[in-house]
Write a protein that holds these residues in place. Structure first.
Motif, PDB file in Angstrom:
ATOM      1  N   MET A   1     -39.247  26.284  48.171  1.00 17.43           N
ATOM      2  CA  MET A   1     -39.990  25.131  47.689  1.00 17.43           C
ATOM      3  C   MET A   1     -39.821  24.983  46.172  1.00 17.43           C
ATOM      4  SD  MET A   1     -42.257  22.732  48.589  1.00 17.43           S
ATOM      5  CE  MET A   1     -43.734  21.904  48.141  1.00 17.43           C
ATOM      6  N   ASP A   2     -39.805  26.099  45.459  1.00 14.94           N
ATOM      7  CA  ASP A   2     -39.682  26.032  44.000  1.00 14.94           C
ATOM      8  C   ASP A   2     -38.361  25.414  43.572  1.00 14.94           C
ATOM      9  OD1 ASP A   2     -42.174  27.150  43.642  1.00 14.94           O
ATOM     10  OD2 ASP A   2     -41.412  29.181  43.361  1.00 14.94           O
ATOM     11  N   ASP A   3     -37.272  25.747  44.300  1.00 16.07           N
ATOM     12  CA  ASP A   3     -35.957  25.216  43.935  1.00 16.07           C
ATOM     13  C   ASP A   3     -35.912  23.698  44.047  1.00 16.07           C
ATOM     14  OD1 ASP A   3     -34.976  27.715  43.397  1.00 16.07           O
ATOM     15  OD2 ASP A   3     -33.883  27.920  45.273  1.00 16.07           O
ATOM     16  N   VAL A   4     -36.446  23.157  45.128  1.00 16.88           N
ATOM     17  CA  VAL A   4     -36.406  21.710  45.327  1.00 16.88           C
ATOM     18  C   VAL A   4     -37.335  21.005  44.333  1.00 16.88           C
ATOM     19  CG1 VAL A   4     -38.131  21.528  47.179  1.00 16.88           C
ATOM     20  CG2 VAL A   4     -36.269  19.878  47.059  1.00 16.88           C
ATOM     21  N   GLN A   5     -38.463  21.630  44.000  1.00 16.90           N
ATOM     22  CA  GLN A   5     -39.345  21.041  42.986  1.00 16.90           C
ATOM     23  C   GLN A   5     -38.650  21.023  41.627  1.00 16.90           C
ATOM     24  OE1 GLN A   5     -42.841  23.561  43.578  1.00 16.90           O
ATOM     25  NE2 GLN A   5     -43.983  21.737  44.182  1.00 16.90           N
ATOM     26  N   GLU A   6     -37.979  22.115  41.303  1.00 16.82           N
ATOM     27  CA  GLU A   6     -37.256  22.200  40.037  1.00 16.82           C
ATOM     28  C   GLU A   6     -36.127  21.169  39.995  1.00 16.82           C
ATOM     29  OE1 GLU A   6     -34.409  25.485  38.044  1.00 16.82           O
ATOM     30  OE2 GLU A   6     -36.361  26.208  38.727  1.00 16.82           O
ATOM     31  N   CYS A   7     -35.446  21.004  41.099  1.00 15.22           N
ATOM     32  CA  CYS A   7     -34.362  20.022  41.187  1.00 15.22           C
ATOM     33  C   CYS A   7     -34.898  18.608  40.988  1.00 15.22           C
ATOM     34  CB  CYS A   7     -33.672  20.155  42.536  1.00 15.22           C
ATOM     35  SG  CYS A   7     -32.309  19.012  42.765  1.00 15.22           S
ATOM     36  N   ALA A   8     -35.967  18.262  41.682  1.00 16.80           N
ATOM     37  CA  ALA A   8     -36.555  16.927  41.558  1.00 16.80           C
ATOM     38  C   ALA A   8     -37.051  16.675  40.139  1.00 16.80           C
ATOM     39  CB  ALA A   8     -37.694  16.750  42.564  1.00 16.80           C
ATOM     40  N   GLU A   9     -37.677  17.675  39.548  1.00 16.65           N
ATOM     41  CA  GLU A   9     -38.184  17.521  38.180  1.00 16.65           C
ATOM     42  C   GLU A   9     -37.027  17.381  37.191  1.00 16.65           C
ATOM     43  OE1 GLU A   9     -40.771  16.778  35.248  1.00 16.65           O
ATOM     44  OE2 GLU A   9     -41.247  16.912  37.380  1.00 16.65           O
ATOM     45  N   GLY A  10     -35.963  18.142  37.385  1.00 15.45           N
ATOM     46  CA  GLY A  10     -34.792  18.026  36.515  1.00 15.45           C
ATOM     47  C   GLY A  10     -34.166  16.651  36.590  1.00 15.45           C
ATOM     48  N   LEU A  11     -34.094  16.105  37.790  1.00 15.60           N
ATOM     49  CA  LEU A  11     -33.564  14.750  37.955  1.00 15.60           C
ATOM     50  C   LEU A  11     -34.470  13.733  37.288  1.00 15.60           C
ATOM     51  CD1 LEU A  11     -31.507  12.779  39.104  1.00 15.60           C
ATOM     52  CD2 LEU A  11     -32.731  12.890  41.293  1.00 15.60           C
ATOM     53  N   LYS A  12     -35.762  13.901  37.450  1.00 11.10           N
ATOM     54  CA  LYS A  12     -36.734  12.988  36.840  1.00 11.10           C
ATOM     55  C   LYS A  12     -36.578  12.979  35.317  1.00 11.10           C
ATOM     56  CE  LYS A  12     -40.646  12.934  38.943  1.00 11.10           C
ATOM     57  NZ  LYS A  12     -41.994  13.206  39.475  1.00 11.10           N
ATOM     58  N   VAL A  13     -36.417  14.160  34.732  1.00 14.39           N
ATOM     59  CA  VAL A  13     -36.253  14.284  33.278  1.00 14.39           C
ATOM     60  C   VAL A  13     -34.941  13.645  32.824  1.00 14.39           C
ATOM     61  CG1 VAL A  13     -35.905  15.964  31.410  1.00 14.39           C
ATOM     62  CG2 VAL A  13     -37.744  16.301  33.061  1.00 14.39           C
ATOM     63  N   ALA A  14     -33.858  13.902  33.563  1.00  9.31           N
ATOM     64  CA  ALA A  14     -32.557  13.325  33.200  1.00  9.31           C
ATOM     65  C   ALA A  14     -32.575  11.808  33.293  1.00  9.31           C
ATOM     66  CB  ALA A  14     -31.467  13.897  34.105  1.00  9.31           C
ATOM     67  N   LEU A  15     -33.208  11.284  34.327  1.00  5.78           N
ATOM     68  CA  LEU A  15     -33.314   9.830  34.461  1.00  5.78           C
ATOM     69  C   LEU A  15     -34.136   9.244  33.319  1.00  5.78           C
ATOM     70  CD1 LEU A  15     -33.825   9.559  38.316  1.00  5.78           C
ATOM     71  CD2 LEU A  15     -31.855   8.710  37.029  1.00  5.78           C
ATOM     72  N   LYS A  16     -35.251   9.901  33.003  1.00  3.16           N
ATOM     73  CA  LYS A  16     -36.115   9.415  31.928  1.00  3.16           C
ATOM     74  C   LYS A  16     -35.370   9.395  30.595  1.00  3.16           C
ATOM     75  CE  LYS A  16     -40.641   9.870  29.885  1.00  3.16           C
ATOM     76  NZ  LYS A  16     -41.981  10.407  30.024  1.00  3.16           N
ATOM     77  N   ALA A  17     -34.493  10.377  30.372  1.00  2.00           N
ATOM     78  CA  ALA A  17     -33.700  10.427  29.139  1.00  2.00           C
ATOM     79  C   ALA A  17     -32.766   9.231  29.026  1.00  2.00           C
ATOM     80  CB  ALA A  17     -32.900  11.731  29.081  1.00  2.00           C
ATOM     81  N   CYS A  46     -36.994   1.498  44.267  1.00  2.93           N
ATOM     82  CA  CYS A  46     -37.117   1.030  42.892  1.00  2.93           C
ATOM     83  C   CYS A  46     -36.877  -0.473  42.869  1.00  2.93           C
ATOM     84  CB  CYS A  46     -36.141   1.752  41.962  1.00  2.93           C
ATOM     85  SG  CYS A  46     -34.401   1.456  42.296  1.00  2.93           S
ATOM     86  N   ASN A  47     -37.303  -1.092  41.785  1.00  2.00           N
ATOM     87  CA  ASN A  47     -37.095  -2.538  41.669  1.00  2.00           C
ATOM     88  C   ASN A  47     -35.658  -2.830  41.230  1.00  2.00           C
ATOM     89  OD1 ASN A  47     -36.956  -2.266  38.831  1.00  2.00           O
ATOM     90  ND2 ASN A  47     -39.173  -2.527  38.652  1.00  2.00           N
ATOM     91  N   MET A  48     -35.289  -4.099  41.228  1.00  2.00           N
ATOM     92  CA  MET A  48     -33.905  -4.475  40.902  1.00  2.00           C
ATOM     93  C   MET A  48     -33.532  -4.115  39.471  1.00  2.00           C
ATOM     94  SD  MET A  48     -33.356  -8.034  43.091  1.00  2.00           S
ATOM     95  CE  MET A  48     -33.014  -8.917  41.631  1.00  2.00           C
ATOM     96  N   ALA A  49     -34.449  -4.242  38.547  1.00  2.00           N
ATOM     97  CA  ALA A  49     -34.142  -3.903  37.155  1.00  2.00           C
ATOM     98  C   ALA A  49     -33.804  -2.425  37.031  1.00  2.00           C
ATOM     99  CB  ALA A  49     -35.319  -4.266  36.247  1.00  2.00           C
ATOM    100  N   THR A  50     -34.551  -1.582  37.724  1.00  2.00           N
ATOM    101  CA  THR A  50     -34.278  -0.149  37.687  1.00  2.00           C
ATOM    102  C   THR A  50     -32.950   0.161  38.360  1.00  2.00           C
ATOM    103  OG1 THR A  50     -36.637   0.345  37.666  1.00  2.00           O
ATOM    104  CG2 THR A  50     -35.173   2.119  38.344  1.00  2.00           C
ATOM    105  N   ALA A  51     -32.672  -0.483  39.480  1.00  2.00           N
ATOM    106  CA  ALA A  51     -31.398  -0.275  40.175  1.00  2.00           C
ATOM    107  C   ALA A  51     -30.229  -0.678  39.283  1.00  2.00           C
ATOM    108  CB  ALA A  51     -31.370  -1.062  41.480  1.00  2.00           C
ATOM    109  N   ARG A  52     -30.371  -1.787  38.571  1.00  2.45           N
ATOM    110  CA  ARG A  52     -29.308  -2.229  37.662  1.00  2.45           C
ATOM    111  C   ARG A  52     -29.112  -1.231  36.525  1.00  2.45           C
ATOM    112  NH1 ARG A  52     -31.485  -7.990  38.406  1.00  2.45           N
ATOM    113  NH2 ARG A  52     -29.995  -8.846  39.878  1.00  2.45           N
ATOM    114  N   ARG A  53     -30.208  -0.730  35.975  1.00  2.00           N
ATOM    115  CA  ARG A  53     -30.125   0.239  34.873  1.00  2.00           C
ATOM    116  C   ARG A  53     -29.468   1.531  35.354  1.00  2.00           C
ATOM    117  NH1 ARG A  53     -28.822   1.912  30.287  1.00  2.00           N
ATOM    118  NH2 ARG A  53     -30.100   3.512  29.367  1.00  2.00           N
ATOM    119  N   LEU A  54     -29.815   1.970  36.538  1.00  2.00           N
ATOM    120  CA  LEU A  54     -29.218   3.172  37.101  1.00  2.00           C
ATOM    121  C   LEU A  54     -27.716   2.982  37.306  1.00  2.00           C
ATOM    122  CD1 LEU A  54     -29.536   6.010  38.252  1.00  2.00           C
ATOM    123  CD2 LEU A  54     -30.276   4.981  40.405  1.00  2.00           C
TER     124      LEU A  54
END
Length: 65
Positions: A1-17, A46-54
């Motif tokens: 469980m810790d690995d997947v939480q760490e992975c999700a949090e890492g992705l969240k941080v990278a996206l936010k950056a 996600c909304n269209m603006a977020t999809a476009r930004r991604l």
């Protein structure tokens, strides 16, 4: 469980950056009961603006490779 939480949090941080927030990003709890070797990270909706930004960020990253 810790690995997947760490992975999700890492992705969240990278996206936010990159100015991207996926509000539904998290752990797919049903995958813990399934036959998937590692649990899944749920990217969610996600909304269209977020999809476009991604897409823009991914295209820029691909061009650098």
């Amino acid at each position: 469980m810790d690995d997947v939480q760490e992975c999700a949090e890492g992705l969240k941080v990278a996206l936010k950056a990159n100015g991207i927030t996926l509000p539904s990003l998290g752990i797919d709890m049903p995958s813990f009961a399934g036959d998937y070797p590692p649990p899944l990270v749920a990217l969610g909706n996600c909304n269209m603006a977020t999809a476009r930004r991604l897409a823009e960020v991914l295209h820029k990253a691909a061009a650098r490779c």
